[in-house]
Design a protein around this motif. Structure first.
Motif, PDB file in Angstrom:
ATOM      1  N   MET A 191       0.814  -1.208   0.000  1.00  0.00           N
ATOM      2  CA  MET A 191       0.000   0.000   0.000  1.00  0.00           C
ATOM      3  C   MET A 191       0.855   1.269   0.000  1.00  0.00           C
ATOM      4  O   MET A 191       2.013   1.265   0.394  1.00  0.00           O
ATOM      5  CB  MET A 191      -0.911   0.012   1.237  1.00  0.00           C
ATOM      6  CG  MET A 191      -0.156   0.183   2.553  1.00  0.00           C
ATOM      7  SD  MET A 191      -1.215  -0.025   4.013  1.00  0.00           S
ATOM      8  CE  MET A 191      -2.176   1.485   3.989  1.00  0.00           C
ATOM      9  N   GLU A 192       0.240   2.338  -0.434  1.00  0.00           N
ATOM     10  CA  GLU A 192       0.863   3.652  -0.313  1.00  0.00           C
ATOM     11  C   GLU A 192       0.756   4.122   1.138  1.00  0.00           C
ATOM     12  O   GLU A 192       0.030   3.542   1.941  1.00  0.00           O
ATOM     13  CB  GLU A 192       0.171   4.642  -1.247  1.00  0.00           C
ATOM     14  CG  GLU A 192       0.403   4.362  -2.718  1.00  0.00           C
ATOM     15  CD  GLU A 192       1.883   4.433  -3.078  1.00  0.00           C
ATOM     16  OE1 GLU A 192       2.523   5.456  -2.793  1.00  0.00           O
ATOM     17  OE2 GLU A 192       2.390   3.447  -3.654  1.00  0.00           O
ATOM     18  N   LYS A 193       1.487   5.150   1.477  1.00  0.00           N
ATOM     19  CA  LYS A 193       1.396   5.706   2.818  1.00  0.00           C
ATOM     20  C   LYS A 193       0.082   6.467   2.948  1.00  0.00           C
ATOM     21  O   LYS A 193      -0.174   7.399   2.183  1.00  0.00           O
ATOM     22  CB  LYS A 193       2.572   6.637   3.099  1.00  0.00           C
ATOM     23  CG  LYS A 193       2.632   7.136   4.543  1.00  0.00           C
ATOM     24  CD  LYS A 193       3.894   7.944   4.792  1.00  0.00           C
ATOM     25  CE  LYS A 193       3.976   8.367   6.262  1.00  0.00           C
ATOM     26  NZ  LYS A 193       5.238   9.104   6.538  1.00  0.00           N
ATOM     27  N   PRO A 194      -0.788   6.082   3.885  1.00  0.00           N
ATOM     28  CA  PRO A 194      -2.091   6.761   3.985  1.00  0.00           C
ATOM     29  C   PRO A 194      -1.946   8.192   4.479  1.00  0.00           C
ATOM     30  O   PRO A 194      -1.017   8.527   5.220  1.00  0.00           O
ATOM     31  CB  PRO A 194      -2.863   5.897   4.991  1.00  0.00           C
ATOM     32  CG  PRO A 194      -1.814   5.197   5.791  1.00  0.00           C
ATOM     33  CD  PRO A 194      -0.647   5.000   4.880  1.00  0.00           C
ATOM     34  N   ALA A 195      -2.878   9.045   4.075  1.00  0.00           N
ATOM     35  CA  ALA A 195      -2.864  10.442   4.504  1.00  0.00           C
ATOM     36  C   ALA A 195      -3.048  10.558   6.009  1.00  0.00           C
ATOM     37  O   ALA A 195      -2.514  11.474   6.643  1.00  0.00           O
ATOM     38  CB  ALA A 195      -3.966  11.218   3.774  1.00  0.00           C
ATOM     39  N   SER A 196      -3.804   9.627   6.583  1.00  0.00           N
ATOM     40  CA  SER A 196      -3.980   9.551   8.035  1.00  0.00           C
ATOM     41  C   SER A 196      -4.269   8.105   8.386  1.00  0.00           C
ATOM     42  O   SER A 196      -4.634   7.310   7.518  1.00  0.00           O
ATOM     43  CB  SER A 196      -5.130  10.451   8.508  1.00  0.00           C
ATOM     44  OG  SER A 196      -6.381   9.941   8.049  1.00  0.00           O
ATOM     45  N   THR A 211      -6.710   6.452   9.481  1.00  0.00           N
ATOM     46  CA  THR A 211      -8.141   6.207   9.622  1.00  0.00           C
ATOM     47  C   THR A 211      -8.542   5.149   8.611  1.00  0.00           C
ATOM     48  O   THR A 211      -7.849   4.954   7.597  1.00  0.00           O
ATOM     49  CB  THR A 211      -8.955   7.479   9.365  1.00  0.00           C
ATOM     50  OG1 THR A 211      -8.693   7.942   8.013  1.00  0.00           O
ATOM     51  CG2 THR A 211      -8.570   8.584  10.360  1.00  0.00           C
ATOM     52  N   ASP A 212      -9.659   4.468   8.879  1.00  0.00           N
ATOM     53  CA  ASP A 212     -10.031   3.376   7.987  1.00  0.00           C
ATOM     54  C   ASP A 212     -10.267   3.851   6.557  1.00  0.00           C
ATOM     55  O   ASP A 212      -9.910   3.168   5.598  1.00  0.00           O
ATOM     56  CB  ASP A 212     -11.232   2.600   8.528  1.00  0.00           C
ATOM     57  CG  ASP A 212     -12.484   3.451   8.683  1.00  0.00           C
ATOM     58  OD1 ASP A 212     -12.388   4.690   8.620  1.00  0.00           O
ATOM     59  OD2 ASP A 212     -13.559   2.861   8.875  1.00  0.00           O
ATOM     60  N   LYS A 213     -10.815   5.044   6.387  1.00  0.00           N
ATOM     61  CA  LYS A 213     -11.070   5.565   5.042  1.00  0.00           C
ATOM     62  C   LYS A 213      -9.765   5.766   4.279  1.00  0.00           C
ATOM     63  O   LYS A 213      -9.630   5.334   3.127  1.00  0.00           O
ATOM     64  CB  LYS A 213     -11.833   6.887   5.132  1.00  0.00           C
ATOM     65  CG  LYS A 213     -12.168   7.486   3.776  1.00  0.00           C
ATOM     66  CD  LYS A 213     -12.946   8.787   3.928  1.00  0.00           C
ATOM     67  CE  LYS A 213     -13.253   9.393   2.559  1.00  0.00           C
ATOM     68  NZ  LYS A 213     -14.007  10.673   2.695  1.00  0.00           N
ATOM     69  N   ASP A 214      -8.783   6.397   4.916  1.00  0.00           N
ATOM     70  CA  ASP A 214      -7.514   6.657   4.238  1.00  0.00           C
ATOM     71  C   ASP A 214      -6.676   5.388   4.076  1.00  0.00           C
ATOM     72  O   ASP A 214      -5.941   5.237   3.087  1.00  0.00           O
ATOM     73  CB  ASP A 214      -6.716   7.714   5.003  1.00  0.00           C
ATOM     74  CG  ASP A 214      -7.280   9.115   4.813  1.00  0.00           C
ATOM     75  OD1 ASP A 214      -8.012   9.322   3.827  1.00  0.00           O
ATOM     76  OD2 ASP A 214      -7.006   9.994   5.652  1.00  0.00           O
ATOM     77  N   ILE A 215      -6.772   4.472   5.044  1.00  0.00           N
ATOM     78  CA  ILE A 215      -6.042   3.202   4.929  1.00  0.00           C
ATOM     79  C   ILE A 215      -6.565   2.398   3.751  1.00  0.00           C
ATOM     80  O   ILE A 215      -5.792   1.871   2.938  1.00  0.00           O
ATOM     81  CB  ILE A 215      -6.165   2.396   6.239  1.00  0.00           C
ATOM     82  CG1 ILE A 215      -5.319   3.058   7.337  1.00  0.00           C
ATOM     83  CG2 ILE A 215      -5.724   0.946   6.030  1.00  0.00           C
ATOM     84  CD1 ILE A 215      -5.550   2.472   8.716  1.00  0.00           C
ATOM     85  N   ARG A 216      -7.885   2.320   3.621  1.00  0.00           N
ATOM     86  CA  ARG A 216      -8.460   1.580   2.499  1.00  0.00           C
ATOM     87  C   ARG A 216      -8.103   2.234   1.167  1.00  0.00           C
ATOM     88  O   ARG A 216      -7.817   1.555   0.179  1.00  0.00           O
ATOM     89  CB  ARG A 216      -9.976   1.486   2.661  1.00  0.00           C
ATOM     90  CG  ARG A 216     -10.407   0.514   3.744  1.00  0.00           C
ATOM     91  CD  ARG A 216     -11.914   0.386   3.802  1.00  0.00           C
ATOM     92  NE  ARG A 216     -12.316  -0.735   4.652  1.00  0.00           N
ATOM     93  CZ  ARG A 216     -13.563  -1.184   4.747  1.00  0.00           C
ATOM     94  NH1 ARG A 216     -14.524  -0.598   4.060  1.00  0.00           N
ATOM     95  NH2 ARG A 216     -13.843  -2.207   5.527  1.00  0.00           N
ATOM     96  N   ALA A 217      -8.118   3.567   1.135  1.00  0.00           N
ATOM     97  CA  ALA A 217      -7.761   4.272  -0.102  1.00  0.00           C
ATOM     98  C   ALA A 217      -6.314   3.972  -0.490  1.00  0.00           C
ATOM     99  O   ALA A 217      -6.009   3.749  -1.671  1.00  0.00           O
ATOM    100  CB  ALA A 217      -7.965   5.773   0.085  1.00  0.00           C
ATOM    101  N   LYS A 261      -4.536   1.295   0.354  1.00  0.00           N
ATOM    102  CA  LYS A 261      -4.457  -0.102  -0.098  1.00  0.00           C
ATOM    103  C   LYS A 261      -4.960  -0.237  -1.530  1.00  0.00           C
ATOM    104  O   LYS A 261      -4.392  -0.983  -2.341  1.00  0.00           O
ATOM    105  CB  LYS A 261      -5.282  -1.004   0.819  1.00  0.00           C
ATOM    106  CG  LYS A 261      -4.662  -1.288   2.175  1.00  0.00           C
ATOM    107  CD  LYS A 261      -5.556  -2.224   2.966  1.00  0.00           C
ATOM    108  CE  LYS A 261      -4.960  -2.564   4.316  1.00  0.00           C
ATOM    109  NZ  LYS A 261      -5.841  -3.465   5.103  1.00  0.00           N
ATOM    110  N   ASN A 262      -6.019   0.495  -1.840  1.00  0.00           N
ATOM    111  CA  ASN A 262      -6.613   0.349  -3.165  1.00  0.00           C
ATOM    112  C   ASN A 262      -5.736   0.917  -4.272  1.00  0.00           C
ATOM    113  O   ASN A 262      -5.832   0.478  -5.426  1.00  0.00           O
ATOM    114  CB  ASN A 262      -8.003   0.991  -3.185  1.00  0.00           C
ATOM    115  CG  ASN A 262      -9.038   0.109  -2.505  1.00  0.00           C
ATOM    116  OD1 ASN A 262      -8.925  -1.115  -2.532  1.00  0.00           O
ATOM    117  ND2 ASN A 262     -10.036   0.707  -1.893  1.00  0.00           N
ATOM    118  N   VAL A 263      -4.880   1.885  -3.944  1.00  0.00           N
ATOM    119  CA  VAL A 263      -3.910   2.342  -4.938  1.00  0.00           C
ATOM    120  C   VAL A 263      -3.026   1.167  -5.357  1.00  0.00           C
ATOM    121  O   VAL A 263      -2.732   0.972  -6.542  1.00  0.00           O
ATOM    122  CB  VAL A 263      -3.053   3.493  -4.378  1.00  0.00           C
ATOM    123  CG1 VAL A 263      -1.915   3.820  -5.344  1.00  0.00           C
ATOM    124  CG2 VAL A 263      -3.912   4.732  -4.145  1.00  0.00           C
TER     125      VAL A 263
END
Length: 486
Positions: A252-257, A259-265, A267-269
């Motif tokens: 995964m990319e490094k999440p913006a924060s 939080t589950d929303k940013d973590i999932r985003a 991972k999806n990248v």
């Protein structure tokens, strides 16, 4: 001080093995820790004829090994109710609705409801439809959530069909697809090791990493699961879900924060950049195997296991090379493998860093530094580095820095199901699979399975008690690499 969670939790399949072994003890641990206090209720459902007393006795027996205070356990069980339900019978849901409303009033549950499906996957869509049509999902509550056991479909087509059925009732952020590997303590340590240390965070890319390896090996054979396993195989049973979800944390990319929303985003990248193989590419990048007898003949080959069809082409071993088409991972292979009847039980991640350029002379060659995250059976972290040998001449050797989870930490660590139920109660989807990741994983796996289905393999091709067929080692050797765990 733990924050109390207010909810009604319904277990479909409430008399099943999973409920008794994992789910009820996990909920009781949440109760002991204070996350559940007064404002909660639990409903168990199944087709079994049980009285309220028989169900209470069953729950009490299932939590026996974690009970420290008898009065505490008695109070906990007083929040349980049982209802016999044929999940395909519309009328039964009206009785459940009546019970739910009574419990809501009795325990002041505010209309908060979680539905946990521990039943055969073919019933997921049916149950979800009735939850909506019969009014069991509430309009006035803070949340309605759905927890689902694997498998989520048996192909992309069936997974998409199921997903569409569930989305008629629940939004994506209300659906919690369970993969219990994501609840394991050391899987969750991947993020803290990677993002909590600038040394690794800055080097987590193609410039510093040579390859990444994920191993999920089992000692046991098919045992008594041939009916299920011969249709699933290692590819569908272990790669599509557990392995791919672990890979997502690594790629995964490094999440913006955090939080589950940013973590999932994030991972999806990574998921969206995963290359789906053509049949010809499958031949080059994936290996399948099926176990034979062990050396002394005390273990039978897969084809002689009870319930396995004659001449089965089912895979009990898979190894492969994943490629991500992204700036971060361009040219970096991710190697994965899983199998039954292997040398040892081991779940681990090995991140192989590139060799440094030696300044110590032409006769000294440095080794690849390796970061290993050990998940099962014993949690730990190892970091293999180049260091000086203790001789008069200047030479280097490989030393390994090790940390292992202590027994005290093991006692304090929540079980995976306890953690996941707690996360779902809090609405935290960080450690659950979302549809995009599940869908891409199925497309990836379907492409491999379709290629294998079109060709006959010569099985068995590895001896029980080894680490799989030689072709698995050859796969890495093609790139000048080797499996770290041998």
């Amino acid at each position: 001080m733990p924050q109390e969670i207010t909810t009604l939790l319904t277990f479909f399949g409430g008399t099943g093995d999973l409920a008794k072994r994992k789910l009820y003890p996990s909920v009781y641990n949440l109760y002991k820790k204070g996350f559940l206090k007064e404002h909660f209720a639990i409903v168990g459902t199944s087709r079994a004829d049980l009285t309220a007393a028989e169900f209470s006795d069953m729950v009490r027996e299932s939590i026996n090994h974690v009970v420290e205070d008898e009065d505490n356990a008695k109070e906990f069980i007083s929040h349980f109710r049982y209802i016999k339900l044929d999940v395909g019978d519309e009328a039964g849901y009206q009785e459940m609705l009546k019970l739910n409303n009574e419990l809501d009033a009795q325990y002041e549950l505010k209309g908060n409801r979680i539905f946990y499906m521990s039943v055969a996957p073919r019933f997921f869509g049916t149950i979800a439809g009735y939850l909506k049509s019969e009014g069991l999902t509430t309009e006035n509550g803070e949340f309605n959530r759905l927890m689902i056991e694997k498998p989520f479909g048996v192909s992309y087509e069936t997974a998409e069909q199921l997903n569409n059925q569930l989305h008629e009732v629940f939004e994506e952020d209300q659906i919690f697809r369970i993969d219990h590997y994501l609840g394991k303590e050391m899987v969750q340590n991947i993020s803290s090791v990677r993002f909590g240390n600038p040394l690794f965070d800055a080097a987590w890319n193609k410039d510093y990493i040579q390859n990444v390896q994920v191993t999920l090996s089992e000692v046991l054979g098919v045992e008594e699961r041939a009916g299920y396993y011969d249709d699933a195989g290692a590819l569908r049973d272990m790669i599509q879900n557990h392995t791919m979800q672990i890979v997502a944390w690594l790629a995964m990319e490094k999440p913006a924060s955090f939080t589950d929303k940013d973590i999932r985003a994030a991972k999806n990248v990574a998921f969206n950049s995963l290359h789906i193989y053509t049949p010809e590419e499958v031949k080059k990048n994936f290996v399948r195997g099926q176990y034979g007898e062990n050396i002394d003949g005390t273990q039978v080959k897969y084809l002689d296991e009870d319930g396995v069809p004659e001449g089965s082409q089912n895979d009990t071993f898979v190894a492969g090379r994943l490629k991500f088409r992204s700036a971060r991972w361009d040219g970096v292979p991710f190697y994965i493998r899983t199998g039954k009847r292997l040398k040892s039980k081991q779940t681990r991640v090995d991140v192989v860093f590139k060799k440094g350029i030696s300044i110590f002379g032409d006769d000294i060659e440095l080794e690849n530094p390796v970061l290993s995250i050990l998940i099962d059976p014993k949690g730990g972290i190892e970091f293999r580095i180049n260091a000086k040998d203790t001789t008069s001449d200047f030479k280097t050797r490989v030393d390994t820095m090790k940390w292992q989870v202590s027994y005290l930490d093991m006692e304090r660590t929540p079980e995976p199901y306890e953690r996941m139920i707690h996360d779902a109660m809090n609405g935290d989807g960080s450690n659950f699979a979302d549809w995009n990741g599940v869908g891409i994983s199925w497309k990836f796996v379907d492409a491999i399975q379709d290629a294998w289905d079109s060709e006959h393999a010569e099985f068995p091709n590895y001896i029980s008690g080894t680490m799989g067929p030689k072709a698995s080692d050859d796969l890495l050797a093609e790139d000048g690499n080797h499996w770290i765990y041998k």
